[in-house]
Design a protein around this motif. Structure first.
Motif, PDB file in Angstrom:
ATOM      1  N   ALA A   1       0.842  -1.200   0.000  1.00 29.76           N
ATOM      2  CA  ALA A   1       0.000   0.000   0.000  1.00 29.76           C
ATOM      3  C   ALA A   1       0.878   1.251   0.000  1.00 29.76           C
ATOM      4  O   ALA A   1       2.054   1.195   0.356  1.00 29.76           O
ATOM      5  CB  ALA A   1      -0.899  -0.009   1.232  1.00 29.76           C
ATOM      6  N   ASN A   2       0.294   2.388  -0.407  1.00 33.57           N
ATOM      7  CA  ASN A   2       1.042   3.647  -0.466  1.00 33.57           C
ATOM      8  C   ASN A   2       1.088   4.299   0.918  1.00 33.57           C
ATOM      9  O   ASN A   2       0.513   5.351   1.148  1.00 33.57           O
ATOM     10  CB  ASN A   2       0.413   4.592  -1.489  1.00 33.57           C
ATOM     11  N   ALA A   3       1.804   3.663   1.821  1.00 37.32           N
ATOM     12  CA  ALA A   3       1.852   4.093   3.219  1.00 37.32           C
ATOM     13  C   ALA A   3       2.681   5.359   3.373  1.00 37.32           C
ATOM     14  O   ALA A   3       3.512   5.690   2.522  1.00 37.32           O
ATOM     15  CB  ALA A   3       2.465   2.974   4.058  1.00 37.32           C
ATOM     16  N   THR A   4       2.470   6.074   4.486  1.00 35.76           N
ATOM     17  CA  THR A   4       3.330   7.202   4.811  1.00 35.76           C
ATOM     18  C   THR A   4       4.637   6.682   5.393  1.00 35.76           C
ATOM     19  O   THR A   4       4.677   5.631   6.044  1.00 35.76           O
ATOM     20  CB  THR A   4       2.686   8.150   5.838  1.00 35.76           C
ATOM     21  N   ILE A   5       5.697   7.459   5.182  1.00 37.56           N
ATOM     22  CA  ILE A   5       7.011   7.030   5.658  1.00 37.56           C
ATOM     23  C   ILE A   5       7.072   7.102   7.188  1.00 37.56           C
ATOM     24  O   ILE A   5       7.711   6.262   7.834  1.00 37.56           O
ATOM     25  CB  ILE A   5       8.105   7.853   4.956  1.00 37.56           C
ATOM     26  N   GLY A   6       6.347   8.060   7.784  1.00 37.89           N
ATOM     27  CA  GLY A   6       6.256   8.092   9.249  1.00 37.89           C
ATOM     28  C   GLY A   6       5.588   6.838   9.789  1.00 37.89           C
ATOM     29  O   GLY A   6       6.076   6.215  10.739  1.00 37.89           O
ATOM     30  N   GLY A   7       4.501   6.438   9.168  1.00 38.98           N
ATOM     31  CA  GLY A   7       3.809   5.221   9.587  1.00 38.98           C
ATOM     32  C   GLY A   7       4.663   3.988   9.371  1.00 38.98           C
ATOM     33  O   GLY A   7       4.685   3.069  10.195  1.00 38.98           O
ATOM     34  N   MET A   8       5.385   3.971   8.267  1.00 39.34           N
ATOM     35  CA  MET A   8       6.261   2.828   7.984  1.00 39.34           C
ATOM     36  C   MET A   8       7.374   2.740   9.028  1.00 39.34           C
ATOM     37  O   MET A   8       7.769   1.642   9.435  1.00 39.34           O
ATOM     38  CB  MET A   8       6.859   2.970   6.586  1.00 39.34           C
TER      39      MET A   8
ATOM     40  N   SER B   1       7.963   1.253  17.265  1.00 38.73           N
ATOM     41  CA  SER B   1       7.320   1.449  18.570  1.00 38.73           C
ATOM     42  C   SER B   1       5.828   1.778  18.423  1.00 38.73           C
ATOM     43  O   SER B   1       5.133   1.995  19.420  1.00 38.73           O
ATOM     44  CB  SER B   1       8.041   2.535  19.366  1.00 38.73           C
ATOM     45  N   GLU B   2       5.335   1.801  17.199  1.00 35.07           N
ATOM     46  CA  GLU B   2       3.886   1.919  16.922  1.00 35.07           C
ATOM     47  C   GLU B   2       3.241   3.125  17.615  1.00 35.07           C
ATOM     48  O   GLU B   2       2.105   3.036  18.093  1.00 35.07           O
ATOM     49  CB  GLU B   2       3.156   0.619  17.294  1.00 35.07           C
ATOM     50  N   GLY B   3       3.973   4.209  17.693  1.00 36.77           N
ATOM     51  CA  GLY B   3       3.384   5.428  18.250  1.00 36.77           C
ATOM     52  C   GLY B   3       3.247   5.444  19.757  1.00 36.77           C
ATOM     53  O   GLY B   3       2.670   6.370  20.316  1.00 36.77           O
ATOM     54  N   THR B   4       3.799   4.448  20.442  1.00 34.19           N
ATOM     55  CA  THR B   4       3.579   4.350  21.892  1.00 34.19           C
ATOM     56  C   THR B   4       4.608   5.122  22.715  1.00 34.19           C
ATOM     57  O   THR B   4       4.468   5.218  23.936  1.00 34.19           O
ATOM     58  CB  THR B   4       3.608   2.880  22.356  1.00 34.19           C
ATOM     59  N   LEU B   5       5.654   5.657  22.069  1.00 39.02           N
ATOM     60  CA  LEU B   5       6.696   6.371  22.825  1.00 39.02           C
ATOM     61  C   LEU B   5       6.776   7.851  22.448  1.00 39.02           C
ATOM     62  O   LEU B   5       7.454   8.621  23.132  1.00 39.02           O
ATOM     63  CB  LEU B   5       8.067   5.713  22.586  1.00 39.02           C
ATOM     64  N   GLY B   6       6.123   8.245  21.373  1.00 41.92           N
ATOM     65  CA  GLY B   6       6.188   9.630  20.923  1.00 41.92           C
ATOM     66  C   GLY B   6       5.644   9.707  19.515  1.00 41.92           C
ATOM     67  O   GLY B   6       5.288   8.685  18.916  1.00 41.92           O
ATOM     68  N   VAL B   7       5.593  10.919  18.996  1.00 47.42           N
ATOM     69  CA  VAL B   7       5.060  11.139  17.645  1.00 47.42           C
ATOM     70  C   VAL B   7       6.230  11.408  16.697  1.00 47.42           C
ATOM     71  O   VAL B   7       6.989  12.356  16.895  1.00 47.42           O
ATOM     72  CB  VAL B   7       4.084  12.328  17.626  1.00 47.42           C
ATOM     73  N   ILE B   8       6.375  10.578  15.695  1.00 43.85           N
ATOM     74  CA  ILE B   8       7.423  10.773  14.697  1.00 43.85           C
ATOM     75  C   ILE B   8       7.003  11.907  13.768  1.00 43.85           C
ATOM     76  O   ILE B   8       5.937  11.842  13.146  1.00 43.85           O
ATOM     77  CB  ILE B   8       7.670   9.475  13.903  1.00 43.85           C
ATOM     78  N   ALA B   9       7.835  12.954  13.705  1.00 44.24           N
ATOM     79  CA  ALA B   9       7.483  14.132  12.900  1.00 44.24           C
ATOM     80  C   ALA B   9       8.274  14.183  11.597  1.00 44.24           C
ATOM     81  O   ALA B   9       7.764  14.609  10.566  1.00 44.24           O
ATOM     82  CB  ALA B   9       7.736  15.404  13.707  1.00 44.24           C
ATOM     83  N   GLU B  10       9.545  13.764  11.645  1.00 45.05           N
ATOM     84  CA  GLU B  10      10.393  13.771  10.445  1.00 45.05           C
ATOM     85  C   GLU B  10      11.230  12.495  10.410  1.00 45.05           C
ATOM     86  O   GLU B  10      11.597  11.963  11.462  1.00 45.05           O
ATOM     87  CB  GLU B  10      11.334  14.987  10.435  1.00 45.05           C
ATOM     88  N   VAL B  11      11.525  12.060   9.201  1.00 44.05           N
ATOM     89  CA  VAL B  11      12.281  10.823   9.022  1.00 44.05           C
ATOM     90  C   VAL B  11      13.380  11.060   7.991  1.00 44.05           C
ATOM     91  O   VAL B  11      13.107  11.592   6.913  1.00 44.05           O
ATOM     92  CB  VAL B  11      11.378   9.670   8.515  1.00 44.05           C
ATOM     93  N   THR B  12      14.614  10.685   8.330  1.00 46.18           N
ATOM     94  CA  THR B  12      15.697  10.672   7.340  1.00 46.18           C
ATOM     95  C   THR B  12      15.933   9.226   6.929  1.00 46.18           C
ATOM     96  O   THR B  12      16.154   8.368   7.782  1.00 46.18           O
ATOM     97  CB  THR B  12      16.992  11.278   7.917  1.00 46.18           C
ATOM     98  N   VAL B  13      15.824   8.976   5.618  1.00 40.98           N
ATOM     99  CA  VAL B  13      15.931   7.599   5.117  1.00 40.98           C
ATOM    100  C   VAL B  13      17.089   7.465   4.136  1.00 40.98           C
ATOM    101  O   VAL B  13      17.514   8.442   3.516  1.00 40.98           O
ATOM    102  CB  VAL B  13      14.624   7.149   4.405  1.00 40.98           C
ATOM    103  N   ARG B  14      17.591   6.251   4.026  1.00 40.03           N
ATOM    104  CA  ARG B  14      18.611   5.922   3.026  1.00 40.03           C
ATOM    105  C   ARG B  14      17.977   5.867   1.647  1.00 40.03           C
ATOM    106  O   ARG B  14      16.824   5.443   1.491  1.00 40.03           O
ATOM    107  CB  ARG B  14      19.200   4.529   3.288  1.00 40.03           C
TER     108      ARG B  14
END
Lengths: 367, 367
Positions: free
Chosen positions: B45-52, B107-120
């Protein structure tokens, strides 16, 4: 942990092995010799695999095969209160809960005692070729590294030394290698793939003014070619009689590596301390080894001054204060400079798991 | 997070990109189209990178390029108390403190909210070839996967479907593919390397009684070949009018994959619920999709019974209760069955970072 030195299980079908923490990587690879498999992480010294997990070790082959972060599948850990946990199953991936494996990898003994480690293995490549070549400048050498990685050449090792380091190597090993920035390379694959990789990189080297490759394919020739690289610790020590090495390392995004090394070389050239540079260029990681008398407080202060400038330079380039040596007790302040508020999260984790601070106290965090 | 959809930075020289959490992987790859680079993780699916990142997603290309665990370099996270941290610099590796990046990944959102992601990012390979072939048994197909990986063939995708799944695909997509265990493969590299890889795997396929490859090299042909694989969700739903899918997944060491699937197929054959199997065989990961009416409590109970047997089978084979779908609230008990005492360490971390349990409460852990 040195007496916990049993190899517990090798699963050839799964390409993994489980060992007690005191098994060294050379011992494991000796054990695997006729299996067609090998353990890839090689930090230079014959370290124990438990220690390598605890420090998130890497080394010359991490550009291709990864660091301990990527190569540990699971750990058995004794917690501060004596309970024993296993952090993961042997499955290659999992989405089951927090990644405790990666939390303990690199925790430097501050969260528990690593008793057993399950690591990934790789198939020994059918063909291996090594090469060495010199460059007119560090920038030219680093640009070859960047282009090689961008071109998706799956280079197995790509190591850099500066002119100061090459001079030390020549003196120690009685070699006549060119005294300029130098790259060592290694290609793994099938016969055809190794040939193709080497050809692609040789073209990139020419474009950047590098010299012809000196080649080695037979095992004894490859060992000889790499010995100069592996002997840098001895070569550096030999620069001053009775001196010791005081080593530091940083790691930066690869696009900033040439700049970071060039600025550092200017600093080092203006100092009276000899300090050769050698690095795992494919990762953006390099080491500076100050050759000094550790009992001379003036020399130690000079090394610390240069180290501080080096680390802040790396941080300003979006790099890290240590690529593979760890924080220990020498880089506590740099950890805070690098991570800021995130250090408080590390501290909260430390206090939650080791409330009495009995696990390697004083390392990584001042609790 | 869907409105936080800006691509903040692409560093072509470093092969990385920084995005806001709501950017989808298709959006990022569209943005990268003319750069010669791509983001590799593709969960379907076309998931968000934060969700992934939050779910430690993987997918068809993880056997070669890794999961989100290996592909996230750094995260910006909003902590439960509102503080904002960055978990790492952009350096490719670091030995500076606890690996907070890997702690928040999965961590499935249980420790904080991921706002930005740096990916390879990776370089787009010069050549890509895809193939599909069928086998007399699941065991034969899985043995091809094991041999391919042991032979160090750097296969980019190697996907498995069982006969039930192939029948569903044929019906939905009006194809005439053989109704037996099937592998889809993809090879990435130079022209020569792709040819060599394909030849090596075709030989392994013959040794295990597999059929000739059906080949596709042109982009439109490859898309067609893979569409059957990507359409399994629609194909499975179409097996029963008005039915929904209730999907589960496990992951085992690859040497136990054939056994795990064979035992599961026996269970499924004895049930009245249709349940095709499809999997990321190179990782030892497979999915069972129960085709059912979620409002029918008898059908749900039957799916749960079969799922429980599946998970305990995977755990008994040193596997995990979920390879990529996560724990959520559906696999809380399985997490305990898998990790035992280690769950208390996860709970201690959760309480240390989110003492008021305001971050996605009820997921992963019952605090």
């Amino acid at each position: 942990m040195s007496r916990m030195n049993r190899i517990l299980q090798v699963s050839a079908g799964d390409l993994d092995a489980t060992v007690e923490a005191g098994v060294t990587h050379e011992q494991l690879n000796e054990h695997l010799r006729d299996s067609g498999l090998f353990f890839s992480v090689d930090p230079g010294a014959n370290a124990t695999i438990g220690g390598m997990a605890a420090t998130r070790a890497s080394g010359t082959s991490s550009v291709r095969y990864g660091t301990m972060r990527e190569n540990v599948l699971s750990l058995t850990v004794v917690l501060p209160d004596g309970r024993v946990i296993r952090t993961a199953r042997r499955a290659r991936k999992s989405a089951a809960g927090y990644d405790l494996t990666r939390l303990f990898v690199g925790s430097e003994g501050t969260l528990g005692v690593i008793a057993e480690v399950t690591v990934r293995l790789f198939g020994v490549p059918a063909a291996i070729s090594s090469a060495v070549c010199s460059f007119p400048s560090v920038e030219a050498a680093v640009n070859v590294v960047i282009k090689t990685i961008q071109a998706a050449v799956p280079v197995a090792r790509i190591e850099l030394a500066d002119a100061v380091q090459m001079d030390a190597i020549n003196k120690y090993s009685k070699l006549g290698l060119p005294v300029g920035p130098t790259l060592w390379l290694e290609f793994h694959g099938t016969e055809a793939s190794v040939g193709e990789q080497a050809k692609m990189v040789q073209m990139i080297v020419y474009e950047h003014g590098g010299a012809d490759f000196s080649w080695a394919t037979k095992p004894e020739d490859r060992r000889k070619l790499w010995r100069a690289r592996h002997d840098v610790v001895y070569a550096d020590k030999a620069l001053r009689e009775g001196a010791q090495l005081w080593a530091t390392d940083v790691c930066v995004p690869i696009s900033r590596l040439a700049e970071c090394i060039a600025e550092t070389q200017k600093d080092l050239a203006a100092s009276y301390l000899p300090a050769p540079i050698v690095g795992h260029a494919g990762d953006g990681n390099f080491h500076v080894s100050f050759v000094l008398d550790p009992n001379d407080s003036k020399e130690m202060a000079e090394a610390q001054r240069l180290n501080q400038r080096l680390v802040h330079r790396a941080l300003s380039l979006d790099g890290t204060c240590t690529g593979e040596h760890g924080i220990g007790c020498g880089k506590l302040d740099f950890l805070i400079a690098e991570h800021g508020e995130a250090v408080s999260v590390m501290r909260a984790i430390k206090q939650a798991i080791d409330p009495n601070n009995i696990m390697n106290p004083g390392k990584i965090l001042q609790v």
